[in-house]
Design a protein around this motif. Sequence first.
Motif: not given
Lengths: 206, 99, 532
Positions: C192-193, C281-290, C525-530
């Motif tokens: 998911w993340f 910056f703040g991937y999870k914050a953006i995801a959760y704020s949706s 294998t890794e996040g989308p914006y590495e």
Amino acid sequence: MNTNNSPSAHVHRDDEAQKMGMWFFLFTELLLFGGLFLVYSIYRFKNPDAFAHGAKELNVVLGAINTIVLLTSSLTAALSITAIQKGQKKLALGLVLFTIFCALIFLVNKYFEWGHKFEIGIYPGSDLLRAIPRGEALFFVLYYFMTGLHAIHVIVGAIILGFMARYIQTGLINSDYYVLLENGALYWHLVDLIWIFLFPLLYLIH
Amino acid sequence: MEEHKSHIIDYLTQIKVWVALVIFTLITVATAEVDFAMLTVAVALTIASVKSILVLLYFMHLKFESRILNLFVIVVMLVFLAMIVFTFFDYIFRLSHGS
Amino acid sequence: MGENVQHLSFLQDNGGKKGILAWITTTDHKRIGLLYFYSLTVFFLMGVVLGILMRLELMNPGKDLVEPQTYNSLFTLHGVIMIFLFVIPGIPAVFGNIALPLLLGARDVAFPKLNLLSWYLYILGALMALSTLLFGNAPDTGWTFYAPYSVRTGTNVTMAVLAAFILGFSSILTGLNFIVTIHRMRAPGMTWFRMPLFSWALYATAWIQLLATPVVGITLLMIAVERMLGIGLFDPSLGGDPILYQHLFWIYSHPAVYIMILPGMGVISEMIPVFARRRIFGYKAIAYSSLAIAFIGYFVWGHHMFTSGMSGPARVIFSLLTFLVAVPSAIKVFNWVATLYGGSIDLKPPLLYALGFIFLFLIGGLTGLVNGALAADVHIHDTYFVVGHFHYVMFGGTGFAFFAALHYWFPKVYGKMYNVKHATRAFWVLFTGFNILYFPMLVVGMMGMPRRYYDYLPQFHIPNLISTFGSWIVVSGLIYMIVVLIQGYRKGTPAGKNPWGGLTLDWQTDSPPITENFVELPIVTEGPYEYK
Ligand code: HEM
């Protein structure tokens, strides 16, 4: 997995996804009726006595019979899944057909119930409804709207189950692949669920 | 993705559930005759809720479905309840102020 | 390995069918996305024409062009088209369809046939809505269909309302499809993340589509039945309560503004890291704020009804909740800005539109807070301030995000690059015109000019004149943009797989992608914006 390249590879089966999709669809159905329940509860809150008075006109016995008919149909729908899982094709088919039969009984009852109301002049837009107190008229309008929408769902559910019966016959639904039947049954249980609330709210408030 | 086969619920359990549902129906009809004053609606709705939970858990197999699906069902119910409650915020105060 | 299998691009692969049939019977998500795109563009342009006509009428005080009744139909149809046919389906139906499976590393959505069905429902609903232009009298209630006027007017409201019902159904099916797709079809390794943020936004949006749309469905159905049978559900003279209609309507329509804006925010979150070459910056914050926006947004509908006669305590509660919903929105904006900060920014057209979005949405959002404040709203309710506000949000927000997505994925879909220099110029024309068109509306609204009238007092003349002038610039900008894109489609240079240097999966496959999206399903294998 070197079969991934063939163009038909994406036609893979995911029963779990199918069932999930059905549940989400049921959520929308719940909220569709939810809007009606909201309207009902507000108007009842505003006109408690008129609603109680209107409810006296409804036939509790017919309502209770229909409740039990629907509960029974729900049981047979659920049993048909167990039957197909165990490979008892004939039994499964019989149970689905019986479920459809219950749907018909329900509709016939509804027909008599509504027919009687029409005879005594209670129907949307009738002169009688224009003459009686507004709160009571609202009750009947909601009665027709809610049971009407529910009846449409009964009809749709019966048609869906008709397809399920056909699929069991042709073997499309079998002990290995029965998610269609599960989904059809889920829809039918929803019809039952809604009635479980409609019955006390409309018939049992004196 | 490997799929575990669905749980098979035996016939007897389901028939027991049906018996319970019918009994609850009879109770709700019977209690409707009794006047619990303010509580009448609450009683009727409680019984209806119990019935619907039975249908959800056993007939609709929710008891044997994934946790996430159970969670979704609960969230949807809560959203619906909240919708009603928030609307009533308006009506309760509006009518009690007599406008 | 299937060496003998040919990998045609989805634009060429007709699946053995001919001509138009290969399109209108397709179940390929990219083709369905394009079907939506073409039909939506036509409707959008019709809406623009109606908007221009209104602005022409409002150029001078008094009657310039159309009768008062015609004007009422104009703003109603303009609203219905823009809301139900453009912004609500907008980004999910077009770019969600095109990009979601690509971003997830899937071959299609979970239910391809259902996907096609929802396009047909969309077309059916659109034709029904537009038919009111030709048959009967065009509706004149405003897009909100407020009762009791909507049950009494002699115009063809029934048809419009049923159209909205069907369009709602189409929207539900799209949402349902996306939720299941995201749950079940992510490529191996895509947790998911590790999902691109656009998918998060679509996920949150889809839940609102699923849980809010049915409520308006049943409400509109009640209006239709009330009109046909003369029952008094919302008509006070028959015992109904018109404010209850407003509750039901906004229970859907407020969450619906998040259906409009969340996907737009998702698009922006997708682009900012790509063009700043930085990890978001703040991937999870953006995801959760949706998710938070979707959730809180469900409970703020009452702020549309501050002046409708709702009870005092309810108004305070709704006002408070409204301020709460600004928090997750602001979280997103801060995260975007923080991502841009110190990045190596590449000011390509998609990013320009994204920045335009942030600027215009900021104005839209802040004026929204003014509306949300109970005391202020009593004064500006139903003035042009509100008209200005929602154009900033819907056109400046969702509209610009739509254009951003269009410029971003254009080379992926068609495999060709448009002329970047001209696209940049078109942006500036559009952006300038936009502010000239709508900023005066905020001002003239503060001065007290009411909305939904074909006429106004002489003291409002100058701002209206400026605004009408701005509408011409906007149209020039739109035409410019369309010409640039069509030129790009016809004569553009080959774009290659990855013109923007994105790291998400959509850029790892061909442009245009093959029908199956990927020759071999990718393993993540890794996040989308590495970005290193
Ligand atoms: C060139 C573009 C546009 C122009 C010139 C324009 C112009 C206008 C004007 C003058 C009104 C106010 C009518 C009145 O209250 O008397 C209006 C209303 C409205 N516009 Fe636009 N508009 C444009 C684009 C858009 C877009 C892109 C959207 C949505 C995404 C939109 C959505 C609406 C809505 C919902 C209303 C309210 C209708 C109602 O009152 O029922 N417009 N527009």
